[in-house]
Design a protein around this motif. Structure first.
Motif, mmCIF file in Angstrom:
data_model
loop_
_atom_site.group_PDB
_atom_site.id
_atom_site.type_symbol
_atom_site.label_atom_id
_atom_site.label_comp_id
_atom_site.label_asym_id
_atom_site.label_seq_id
_atom_site.Cartn_x
_atom_site.Cartn_y
_atom_site.Cartn_z
ATOM 1 N N UNK A 1 -4.059 13.267 5.657
ATOM 2 C CA UNK A 1 -3.370 14.555 5.811
ATOM 3 C C UNK A 1 -1.856 14.373 5.857
ATOM 4 N N UNK A 2 -1.351 13.622 4.900
ATOM 5 C CA UNK A 2 0.067 13.283 4.915
ATOM 6 C C UNK A 2 0.939 14.510 4.698
ATOM 7 N N UNK A 3 2.090 14.488 5.355
ATOM 8 C CA UNK A 3 3.052 15.577 5.295
ATOM 9 C C UNK A 3 4.383 15.055 4.754
ATOM 10 N N UNK A 4 5.201 15.928 4.210
ATOM 11 C CA UNK A 4 6.521 15.464 3.727
ATOM 12 C C UNK A 4 7.330 14.748 4.811
ATOM 13 N N UNK A 5 7.162 15.166 6.037
ATOM 14 C CA UNK A 5 7.918 14.526 7.121
ATOM 15 C C UNK A 5 7.424 13.126 7.458
ATOM 16 N N UNK A 6 6.334 12.693 6.837
ATOM 17 C CA UNK A 6 5.878 11.305 6.991
ATOM 18 C C UNK A 6 6.614 10.363 6.049
ATOM 19 N N UNK A 7 7.427 10.910 5.165
ATOM 20 C CA UNK A 7 8.194 10.086 4.236
ATOM 21 C C UNK A 7 9.132 9.155 4.993
ATOM 22 N N UNK A 8 9.008 7.862 4.717
ATOM 23 C CA UNK A 8 9.804 6.853 5.425
ATOM 24 C C UNK A 8 9.466 5.483 4.866
ATOM 25 N N UNK A 9 10.245 4.498 5.276
ATOM 26 C CA UNK A 9 9.861 3.109 5.074
ATOM 27 C C UNK A 9 9.042 2.698 6.289
ATOM 28 N N UNK A 10 7.874 2.144 6.037
ATOM 29 C CA UNK A 10 6.957 1.742 7.097
ATOM 30 C C UNK A 10 7.007 0.223 7.255
ATOM 31 N N UNK B 1 0.782 -1.231 0.000
ATOM 32 C CA UNK B 1 0.000 0.000 0.000
ATOM 33 C C UNK B 1 0.813 1.279 0.000
ATOM 34 N N UNK B 2 2.120 1.158 0.081
ATOM 35 C CA UNK B 2 2.954 2.347 0.043
ATOM 36 C C UNK B 2 2.998 2.944 -1.360
ATOM 37 N N UNK B 3 3.613 4.123 -1.455
ATOM 38 C CA UNK B 3 3.731 4.774 -2.750
ATOM 39 C C UNK B 3 4.030 6.245 -2.606
ATOM 40 N N UNK B 4 3.863 6.940 -3.706
ATOM 41 C CA UNK B 4 4.089 8.383 -3.756
ATOM 42 C C UNK B 4 2.744 9.102 -3.666
ATOM 43 N N UNK B 5 2.661 10.066 -2.764
ATOM 44 C CA UNK B 5 1.418 10.814 -2.588
ATOM 45 C C UNK B 5 1.754 12.280 -2.349
ATOM 46 N N UNK B 6 0.870 13.160 -2.760
ATOM 47 C CA UNK B 6 1.084 14.593 -2.543
ATOM 48 C C UNK B 6 0.755 14.964 -1.099
ATOM 49 N N UNK B 7 1.365 16.032 -0.594
ATOM 50 C CA UNK B 7 1.006 16.510 0.751
ATOM 51 C C UNK B 7 -0.493 16.736 0.856
ATOM 52 N N UNK B 8 -1.039 16.303 1.989
ATOM 53 C CA UNK B 8 -2.468 16.389 2.205
ATOM 54 C C UNK B 8 -3.233 15.157 1.754
ATOM 55 N N UNK B 9 -2.557 14.276 1.051
ATOM 56 C CA UNK B 9 -3.205 13.083 0.545
ATOM 57 C C UNK B 9 -3.298 11.969 1.574
ATOM 58 N N UNK C 1 8.936 -4.047 5.029
ATOM 59 C CA UNK C 1 8.740 -2.604 4.879
ATOM 60 C C UNK C 1 8.157 -2.207 3.541
ATOM 61 N N UNK C 2 7.491 -1.055 3.540
ATOM 62 C CA UNK C 2 6.956 -0.475 2.316
ATOM 63 C C UNK C 2 7.260 1.021 2.334
ATOM 64 N N UNK C 3 7.679 1.534 1.191
ATOM 65 C CA UNK C 3 8.104 2.936 1.109
ATOM 66 C C UNK C 3 6.898 3.853 0.958
ATOM 67 N N UNK C 4 6.880 4.899 1.759
ATOM 68 C CA UNK C 4 5.894 5.970 1.628
ATOM 69 C C UNK C 4 6.659 7.263 1.375
ATOM 70 N N UNK C 5 6.315 7.909 0.285
ATOM 71 C CA UNK C 5 6.957 9.177 -0.073
ATOM 72 C C UNK C 5 5.881 10.242 -0.240
ATOM 73 N N UNK C 6 6.012 11.311 0.521
ATOM 74 C CA UNK C 6 5.059 12.418 0.447
ATOM 75 C C UNK C 6 5.777 13.608 -0.156
ATOM 76 N N UNK C 7 5.389 13.939 -1.366
ATOM 77 C CA UNK C 7 6.084 15.000 -2.091
ATOM 78 C C UNK C 7 5.206 15.548 -3.198
ATOM 79 N N UNK C 8 5.379 16.839 -3.464
ATOM 80 C CA UNK C 8 4.652 17.446 -4.570
ATOM 81 C C UNK C 8 5.497 17.419 -5.840
#
Length: 116
Positions: free
Chosen positions: A85-94, A8-16, A109-116
């Motif tokens: 309400x994801x934030x860039x600082x939530x970026x991590x391997x979960x 379920x990890x992936x790339x998402x924009x801030x606020x997503x 682990x699964x990578x979560x990246x929060x970035x615009x």
């Protein structure tokens, strides 16, 4: 063979939002406390959320309280982490982990990246 498989990890924009899943096998899932941890580059692994074996009690890190929700379905041997309400600082391997007494199991682990 014990397995914890996160997805379920992936790339998402801030606020997503994202929903992580952790499917367990090889042990009695319903008797284990389940936890989600995360580790950002260059930082220590951090406990994000935990849920007791029956799902009655949950706890969260202050940094995610009110935004993340941990849940479990013992009939499916799966624990979830709903992240809003994801934030860039939530970026991590979960990572998910299962614990009972001195036994602790970890997923890969699964990578979560929060970035615009």
């Amino acid at each position: 063979q014990v397995q914890l498989v996160e997805s379920g990890g992936g790339l998402v924009q801030p606020g997503g939002s994202l929903r992580l899943s952790c499917a367990a096998s090889g042990f009695t899932f319903s008797t284990h406390v389940m936890r989600w941890y995360r580790q950002a580059p260059g930082k220590d692994r951090e406990l994000v959320a935990s849920i007791t074996s029956a799902g009655i009690i949950t706890n969260y890190a202050n940094s995610v309280k009110g935004r993340f929700t941990i849940s479990r379905d013992n009939s499916k041997n799966t624990v979830y982490l709903q992240m809003n309400s994801l934030k860039p600082e939530d970026t991590a391997v979960y990572f998910c982990s299962a614990a009972r007494g001195y036994s602790v199991y970890w997923g890969q682990g699964t990578q979560v990246t929060v970035s615009s």
